[in-house]
Design a protein around this motif. Sequence first.
Motif, PDB file in Angstrom:
ATOM      1  N   THR A 174       0.799  -1.169  -0.395  1.00  0.00           N
ATOM      2  CA  THR A 174       0.201   0.116  -0.160  1.00  0.00           C
ATOM      3  C   THR A 174       0.959   0.833   0.221  1.00  0.00           C
ATOM      4  OG1 THR A 174      -1.354  -1.434   1.025  1.00  0.00           O
ATOM      5  CG2 THR A 174      -1.572   1.066   1.924  1.00  0.00           C
ATOM      6  N   ILE A 175       1.680   1.164   1.202  1.00  0.00           N
ATOM      7  CA  ILE A 175       2.473   2.524   1.133  1.00  0.00           C
ATOM      8  C   ILE A 175       3.537   2.698  -0.547  1.00  0.00           C
ATOM      9  CG2 ILE A 175       5.089   3.226   2.046  1.00  0.00           C
ATOM     10  CD1 ILE A 175       3.733   1.967   4.442  1.00  0.00           C
ATOM     11  N   LEU A 176       4.148   1.572  -1.185  1.00  0.00           N
ATOM     12  CA  LEU A 176       5.169   1.625  -2.032  1.00  0.00           C
ATOM     13  C   LEU A 176       3.542   2.359  -3.190  1.00  0.00           C
ATOM     14  CD1 LEU A 176       7.462  -0.731  -2.044  1.00  0.00           C
ATOM     15  CD2 LEU A 176       7.533   1.266  -1.408  1.00  0.00           C
ATOM     16  N   ILE A 195       1.110  -2.238  -8.395  1.00  0.00           N
ATOM     17  CA  ILE A 195       1.623  -3.661  -7.647  1.00  0.00           C
ATOM     18  C   ILE A 195       0.871  -5.050  -7.573  1.00  0.00           C
ATOM     19  CG2 ILE A 195       1.430  -4.757  -5.057  1.00  0.00           C
ATOM     20  CD1 ILE A 195       3.555  -1.813  -5.194  1.00  0.00           C
ATOM     21  N   THR A 196       2.198  -5.940  -8.132  1.00  0.00           N
ATOM     22  CA  THR A 196       1.139  -7.363  -8.038  1.00  0.00           C
ATOM     23  C   THR A 196       1.809  -8.028  -7.075  1.00  0.00           C
ATOM     24  OG1 THR A 196       2.064  -7.202 -10.200  1.00  0.00           O
ATOM     25  CG2 THR A 196       2.142  -9.035  -9.737  1.00  0.00           C
ATOM     26  N   LEU A 197       1.097  -8.944  -6.139  1.00  0.00           N
ATOM     27  CA  LEU A 197       1.404  -9.720  -5.169  1.00  0.00           C
ATOM     28  C   LEU A 197       1.384 -11.098  -5.760  1.00  0.00           C
ATOM     29  CD1 LEU A 197       1.352  -9.224  -1.562  1.00  0.00           C
ATOM     30  CD2 LEU A 197       0.814  -7.544  -3.169  1.00  0.00           C
ATOM     31  N   HIS A 249      -8.241  -5.332  -2.133  1.00  0.00           N
ATOM     32  CA  HIS A 249      -7.199  -4.650  -2.486  1.00  0.00           C
ATOM     33  C   HIS A 249      -7.221  -4.442  -3.871  1.00  0.00           C
ATOM     34  CE1 HIS A 249      -5.167  -4.176   1.426  1.00  0.00           C
ATOM     35  NE2 HIS A 249      -5.497  -6.091   1.468  1.00  0.00           N
ATOM     36  N   PRO A 250      -8.009  -3.522  -4.607  1.00  0.00           N
ATOM     37  CA  PRO A 250      -8.293  -3.469  -6.393  1.00  0.00           C
ATOM     38  C   PRO A 250      -6.708  -3.255  -6.969  1.00  0.00           C
ATOM     39  CG  PRO A 250      -9.122  -1.629  -4.830  1.00  0.00           C
ATOM     40  CD  PRO A 250      -9.221  -2.750  -3.662  1.00  0.00           C
ATOM     41  N   SER A 288      -9.319  -4.267   4.556  1.00  0.00           N
ATOM     42  CA  SER A 288      -8.507  -4.995   5.386  1.00  0.00           C
ATOM     43  C   SER A 288      -7.705  -6.027   4.422  1.00  0.00           C
ATOM     44  CB  SER A 288     -10.062  -5.945   5.896  1.00  0.00           C
ATOM     45  OG  SER A 288      -9.500  -6.931   6.868  1.00  0.00           O
ATOM     46  N   SER A 289      -6.693  -6.697   6.141  1.00  0.00           N
ATOM     47  CA  SER A 289      -6.308  -7.912   5.285  1.00  0.00           C
ATOM     48  C   SER A 289      -6.135  -9.027   5.851  1.00  0.00           C
ATOM     49  CB  SER A 289      -4.598  -7.254   5.107  1.00  0.00           C
ATOM     50  OG  SER A 289      -4.087  -6.507   6.839  1.00  0.00           O
TER      51      SER A 289
END
Length: 458
Positions: A28-30, A37-39, A52-53, A249-250
Amino acid sequence: MENQRSHRLVLIPPPFQGHITPMLHLATILYSRGFSITLAHPHFNSPDPSNHPNFTFLPFFDGLAGTHISSNNLSNIVITLNATCASPLKELLVGELMKAKVKNEKIACIIYDSSMYFADSVARELKLPTILFQTTSASNLLTYHAFAPLHSKGYLPLRGSGSLDLVPGLDPLRFKDLSVFNLANLDALLQTNAKMLAVTPSLGIICNTVDFLEQPFLDQLRQLYQPSIVNFFAIGPLHMIAEESCSRSSSLLEEDYSCISWLNNQPKKSVLYVSLGSIASWEEKELSEVACGLANSMQRFLWVIRPGTINDVSEWEKSLPEEVKIAIAERGCIVKWVPQGKVLAHKAIGGFWSHCGWNSTLESLCEGVPIMCQPNFGDQRVNARLLSHVWRVGLEWSNIIEKGEIEGAIRRLMVSPEGKEMRQSALKLKQELRVAAIGGSSYDALNRMINNVLSANL
């Protein structure tokens, strides 16, 4: 900033709630600083992409189907991940590199959790820069470096009655505070630990901590990780840095927000919040002792009994003594899971009976809430020792799950002069942590880390 969106970061968490949460805060910060961002994550225990759309979520095969996470099999899960996931991750990253080329993007860095150390060699094979993300305290990371020397000098496995002796070079930690204390499979852990520490990420190590909070331990780590070899970034508390741009939420479990309404009706600083986190739990007999201790303490309490702890909470409640049932009805609230950040920030919370996981520790410190420490495994004993003997905001007690012991510990935390002093110390720490996160040492470290990533991609 939009120009930076062409720089994509791939973050790789393990399937543990306590590791996924800070990884998502970092993401989120980055993202707020302009990166895409890719997880890339194991199929098992996957985070919910709908929360986290703005991120891309890519699962890969992990060999963990049907696994149940407990404190007894964490090491085995880490070993399985590192033995199984290299090929699936490489295949995924090759595909992402091809997509990036078509989109005129660049995979700027792979940021992997320290327990997913196989990812470093995969990234290097694909000529991608790497950063290791350490989700535990810096103090705990330093203990990892001590295991092999302690073993070679005969300190481990611990013999005789030396559990209360201070660990050489790690004052005020005792041998009983180490994660290897009383561990059945010590050799396997030492081997895994050696593999993890052998990895040297090309751009540095991020630790979710704050310089002033762990200064002596950080100084030792920076001597080990000399800047000429690897940069070390103390960037934390991540949840506090991320809070302005993260309201989602995470949690892997459904959060019960009804507890907030209950808290709204309680006096200021009057409620003890009770939760052992996402893995540790009490057995049914112990739950009954906890219930009696809470009732006899005469304090208000919000108690998390996680799904799967016992088969039927309502049936268990019926079996309790009548006076305990009355106490729960009058002063208590029992739920399955809570939005912990919002609970700890609530004005009604006066204390936290915690397992002392690092996320819970930081969240509690950031809200000025003192802790009744009940560490169970892993880094939790190190954190409990820091809370009680370094920062003086944690209560060390017998940890004997017996109603009399519990009642006494709760009253010490909530209504004694000792507890009041801890609360004052905790409020002071809260203010110092906010300064570090918003414009101080953590803010500076974050900027240095981002500049390192951008410089590596010129």
